[in-house]
Design a protein around this motif. Structure first.
Motif, PDB file in Angstrom:
ATOM      1  N   LEU A  16       0.840  -1.193   0.000  1.00  0.00           N
ATOM      2  CA  LEU A  16       0.000   0.000   0.000  1.00  0.00           C
ATOM      3  C   LEU A  16       0.873   1.240   0.000  1.00  0.00           C
ATOM      4  O   LEU A  16       2.013   1.215   0.458  1.00  0.00           O
ATOM      5  N   SER A  17       0.296   2.341  -0.466  1.00  0.00           N
ATOM      6  CA  SER A  17       0.971   3.627  -0.329  1.00  0.00           C
ATOM      7  C   SER A  17       0.561   4.246   1.010  1.00  0.00           C
ATOM      8  O   SER A  17      -0.398   3.809   1.647  1.00  0.00           O
ATOM      9  N   THR A  18       1.286   5.269   1.427  1.00  0.00           N
ATOM     10  CA  THR A  18       0.944   5.953   2.676  1.00  0.00           C
ATOM     11  C   THR A  18      -0.445   6.557   2.588  1.00  0.00           C
ATOM     12  O   THR A  18      -1.221   6.503   3.544  1.00  0.00           O
ATOM     13  N   SER A  19      -0.783   7.090   1.435  1.00  0.00           N
ATOM     14  CA  SER A  19      -2.111   7.678   1.240  1.00  0.00           C
ATOM     15  C   SER A  19      -3.210   6.623   1.348  1.00  0.00           C
ATOM     16  O   SER A  19      -4.248   6.850   1.978  1.00  0.00           O
ATOM     17  N   GLU A  20      -2.986   5.469   0.740  1.00  0.00           N
ATOM     18  CA  GLU A  20      -3.969   4.383   0.833  1.00  0.00           C
ATOM     19  C   GLU A  20      -4.139   3.926   2.278  1.00  0.00           C
ATOM     20  O   GLU A  20      -5.255   3.678   2.732  1.00  0.00           O
ATOM     21  N   PHE A  21      -3.023   3.831   3.005  1.00  0.00           N
ATOM     22  CA  PHE A  21      -3.117   3.402   4.394  1.00  0.00           C
ATOM     23  C   PHE A  21      -3.888   4.425   5.230  1.00  0.00           C
ATOM     24  O   PHE A  21      -4.702   4.051   6.071  1.00  0.00           O
ATOM     25  N   THR A  22      -3.637   5.690   5.007  1.00  0.00           N
ATOM     26  CA  THR A  22      -4.371   6.739   5.736  1.00  0.00           C
ATOM     27  C   THR A  22      -5.856   6.646   5.446  1.00  0.00           C
ATOM     28  O   THR A  22      -6.686   6.768   6.356  1.00  0.00           O
ATOM     29  N   ASP A  23      -6.215   6.413   4.190  1.00  0.00           N
ATOM     30  CA  ASP A  23      -7.630   6.242   3.841  1.00  0.00           C
ATOM     31  C   ASP A  23      -8.220   5.012   4.522  1.00  0.00           C
ATOM     32  O   ASP A  23      -9.361   5.039   4.989  1.00  0.00           O
ATOM     33  N   ILE A  24      -7.451   3.940   4.574  1.00  0.00           N
ATOM     34  CA  ILE A  24      -7.920   2.707   5.215  1.00  0.00           C
ATOM     35  C   ILE A  24      -8.177   2.942   6.700  1.00  0.00           C
ATOM     36  O   ILE A  24      -9.173   2.477   7.249  1.00  0.00           O
ATOM     37  N   VAL A  25      -7.298   3.683   7.357  1.00  0.00           N
ATOM     38  CA  VAL A  25      -7.493   3.981   8.778  1.00  0.00           C
ATOM     39  C   VAL A  25      -8.760   4.811   8.975  1.00  0.00           C
ATOM     40  O   VAL A  25      -9.559   4.546   9.882  1.00  0.00           O
ATOM     41  N   ALA A  26      -8.975   5.794   8.103  1.00  0.00           N
ATOM     42  CA  ALA A  26     -10.182   6.616   8.214  1.00  0.00           C
ATOM     43  C   ALA A  26     -11.446   5.772   8.022  1.00  0.00           C
ATOM     44  O   ALA A  26     -12.409   5.893   8.792  1.00  0.00           O
ATOM     45  N   ILE A  27     -11.440   4.902   7.029  1.00  0.00           N
ATOM     46  CA  ILE A  27     -12.596   4.034   6.785  1.00  0.00           C
ATOM     47  C   ILE A  27     -12.781   3.067   7.947  1.00  0.00           C
ATOM     48  O   ILE A  27     -13.905   2.819   8.389  1.00  0.00           O
ATOM     49  N   SER A  28     -11.677   2.542   8.476  1.00  0.00           N
ATOM     50  CA  SER A  28     -11.748   1.592   9.594  1.00  0.00           C
ATOM     51  C   SER A  28     -12.330   2.231  10.845  1.00  0.00           C
ATOM     52  O   SER A  28     -12.987   1.571  11.640  1.00  0.00           O
ATOM     53  N   GLN A  29     -12.071   3.515  11.026  1.00  0.00           N
ATOM     54  CA  GLN A  29     -12.625   4.215  12.184  1.00  0.00           C
ATOM     55  C   GLN A  29     -14.115   4.478  12.021  1.00  0.00           C
ATOM     56  O   GLN A  29     -14.843   4.528  13.006  1.00  0.00           O
ATOM     57  N   MET A  30     -14.554   4.663  10.799  1.00  0.00           N
ATOM     58  CA  MET A  30     -15.961   5.004  10.558  1.00  0.00           C
ATOM     59  C   MET A  30     -16.865   3.780  10.519  1.00  0.00           C
ATOM     60  O   MET A  30     -18.061   3.907  10.746  1.00  0.00           O
ATOM     61  N   THR A  31     -16.315   2.616  10.218  1.00  0.00           N
ATOM     62  CA  THR A  31     -17.154   1.426  10.115  1.00  0.00           C
ATOM     63  C   THR A  31     -17.250   0.732  11.461  1.00  0.00           C
ATOM     64  O   THR A  31     -16.333   0.812  12.276  1.00  0.00           O
ATOM     65  N   PRO A  32     -18.349   0.047  11.718  1.00  0.00           N
ATOM     66  CA  PRO A  32     -18.499  -0.650  13.002  1.00  0.00           C
ATOM     67  C   PRO A  32     -17.472  -1.766  13.157  1.00  0.00           C
ATOM     68  O   PRO A  32     -17.071  -2.390  12.181  1.00  0.00           O
ATOM     69  N   GLY A  33     -17.059  -1.994  14.370  1.00  0.00           N
ATOM     70  CA  GLY A  33     -16.118  -3.060  14.666  1.00  0.00           C
ATOM     71  C   GLY A  33     -14.774  -2.533  15.107  1.00  0.00           C
ATOM     72  O   GLY A  33     -14.504  -1.331  15.036  1.00  0.00           O
ATOM     73  N   PRO A  34     -13.917  -3.426  15.563  1.00  0.00           N
ATOM     74  CA  PRO A  34     -12.585  -3.030  16.036  1.00  0.00           C
ATOM     75  C   PRO A  34     -11.730  -2.501  14.893  1.00  0.00           C
ATOM     76  O   PRO A  34     -11.706  -3.066  13.799  1.00  0.00           O
ATOM     77  N   ILE A  35     -10.994  -1.436  15.161  1.00  0.00           N
ATOM     78  CA  ILE A  35     -10.211  -0.785  14.110  1.00  0.00           C
ATOM     79  C   ILE A  35      -9.096  -1.686  13.591  1.00  0.00           C
ATOM     80  O   ILE A  35      -8.782  -1.661  12.397  1.00  0.00           O
ATOM     81  N   GLY A  36      -8.504  -2.509  14.430  1.00  0.00           N
ATOM     82  CA  GLY A  36      -7.434  -3.398  13.972  1.00  0.00           C
ATOM     83  C   GLY A  36      -7.939  -4.423  12.977  1.00  0.00           C
ATOM     84  O   GLY A  36      -7.323  -4.669  11.942  1.00  0.00           O
ATOM     85  N   ILE A  37      -9.083  -5.009  13.283  1.00  0.00           N
ATOM     86  CA  ILE A  37      -9.661  -6.009  12.380  1.00  0.00           C
ATOM     87  C   ILE A  37     -10.150  -5.347  11.097  1.00  0.00           C
ATOM     88  O   ILE A  37      -9.922  -5.864   9.995  1.00  0.00           O
ATOM     89  N   ASN A  38     -10.798  -4.194  11.223  1.00  0.00           N
ATOM     90  CA  ASN A  38     -11.247  -3.474  10.024  1.00  0.00           C
ATOM     91  C   ASN A  38     -10.062  -3.103   9.139  1.00  0.00           C
ATOM     92  O   ASN A  38     -10.123  -3.245   7.909  1.00  0.00           O
ATOM     93  N   SER A  39      -8.989  -2.627   9.757  1.00  0.00           N
ATOM     94  CA  SER A  39      -7.796  -2.257   8.981  1.00  0.00           C
ATOM     95  C   SER A  39      -7.196  -3.470   8.282  1.00  0.00           C
ATOM     96  O   SER A  39      -6.788  -3.379   7.125  1.00  0.00           O
ATOM     97  N   ALA A  40      -7.138  -4.587   8.973  1.00  0.00           N
ATOM     98  CA  ALA A  40      -6.603  -5.810   8.354  1.00  0.00           C
ATOM     99  C   ALA A  40      -7.459  -6.222   7.164  1.00  0.00           C
ATOM    100  O   ALA A  40      -6.934  -6.611   6.112  1.00  0.00           O
ATOM    101  N   THR A  41      -8.770  -6.132   7.330  1.00  0.00           N
ATOM    102  CA  THR A  41      -9.679  -6.511   6.254  1.00  0.00           C
ATOM    103  C   THR A  41      -9.452  -5.638   5.023  1.00  0.00           C
ATOM    104  O   THR A  41      -9.288  -6.142   3.905  1.00  0.00           O
ATOM    105  N   TYR A  42      -9.410  -4.316   5.224  1.00  0.00           N
ATOM    106  CA  TYR A  42      -9.210  -3.397   4.101  1.00  0.00           C
ATOM    107  C   TYR A  42      -7.805  -3.506   3.517  1.00  0.00           C
ATOM    108  O   TYR A  42      -7.628  -3.423   2.301  1.00  0.00           O
ATOM    109  N   CYS A  43      -6.797  -3.695   4.384  1.00  0.00           N
ATOM    110  CA  CYS A  43      -5.424  -3.839   3.885  1.00  0.00           C
ATOM    111  C   CYS A  43      -5.279  -5.107   3.051  1.00  0.00           C
ATOM    112  O   CYS A  43      -4.609  -5.102   2.018  1.00  0.00           O
ATOM    113  N   GLY A  44      -5.885  -6.203   3.510  1.00  0.00           N
ATOM    114  CA  GLY A  44      -5.832  -7.454   2.749  1.00  0.00           C
ATOM    115  C   GLY A  44      -6.449  -7.293   1.375  1.00  0.00           C
ATOM    116  O   GLY A  44      -5.889  -7.739   0.366  1.00  0.00           O
TER     117      GLY A  44
END
Length: 191
Positions: free
Chosen positions: A39-67
């Motif tokens: 991923l690029s830094t920009s993509e990762f920042t977007d993933i963190v923002a999306i992970s914070q907005m969606t229900p569920g734990p941020i670590g699991i959401n981030s892993a899902t989007y990063c995968g």
């Protein structure tokens, strides 16, 4: 081969990611952006923002989007990218599942011993350090801009950062409300 690397990487993050999802963010960022260049830094920042907005734990959401994004960026289609999401999510959760099954009975028996209490005393500052690293990781140009590049956006971003920290920390305003207020302010001031 990328699926095996994805599984091993997120398994290790799940195994050593003390402090919950926010504590894992710096590990996820290091592995996906810096070590493997999935991923690029920009993509990762977007993933963190999306992970914070969606229900569920941020670590699991981030892993899902990063995968998903890692497999998609490798040139695979959407259906195969969904398998990447499942792989990263399962790999992140698996160490916790195994460890909780193994230590649940032992913990209840030994939790009041001085050895276990000493271990937790040592882990607490490390968890705070991981949370601080995650915070500093997100203080980048993608989230704040720079005073030279866009002084207006930089000033508004810093003001929203301070107002949100003050509002949730001191005034005890509900974090969900603060997110809504910041989104509304960003819409009014930066659009």
């Amino acid at each position: 081969m990328i699926f095996v690397s994805l599984f091993i990487t997120f398994f290790e993050i799940g195994l050593f990611g003390f402090g919950g999802g926010y504590g894992m963010l710096s590990l996820i960022q290091h592995e996906t952006v810096e070590a493997h260049h999935w991923l690029s830094t920009s993509e990762f920042t977007d993933i963190v923002a999306i992970s914070q907005m969606t229900p569920g734990p941020i670590g699991i959401n981030s892993a899902t989007y990063c995968g998903y994004t890692a497999i998609h960026n490798a040139g695979y289609g959407h259906l195969v990218s969904i398998l990447g999401s499942a792989t990263a999510t399962f790999a992140l959760v698996l160490p916790s599942l195994i460890l909780m099954i193994l230590i649940s009975k032992m913990f209840m028996k030994y939790m009041n011993t001085s050895l276990v209490q000493s271990i937790f005393t040592g882990l607490r500052p490390a968890v705070v350090g991981l949370l601080a690293a995650a915070t500093l990781l997100l203080c980048n140009t993608e989230n704040f801009s720079t005073p030279i590049e866009n002084p207006w956006q930089f000033g508004i971003s810093c003001a929203l950062f301070v107002a949100t920290a003050f509002g949730t920390g001191y005034l005890k305003i509900n974090p969900i409300r603060m997110i809504c207020y910041a989104a509304f302010a960003g819409l009014l001031l930066l659009y």
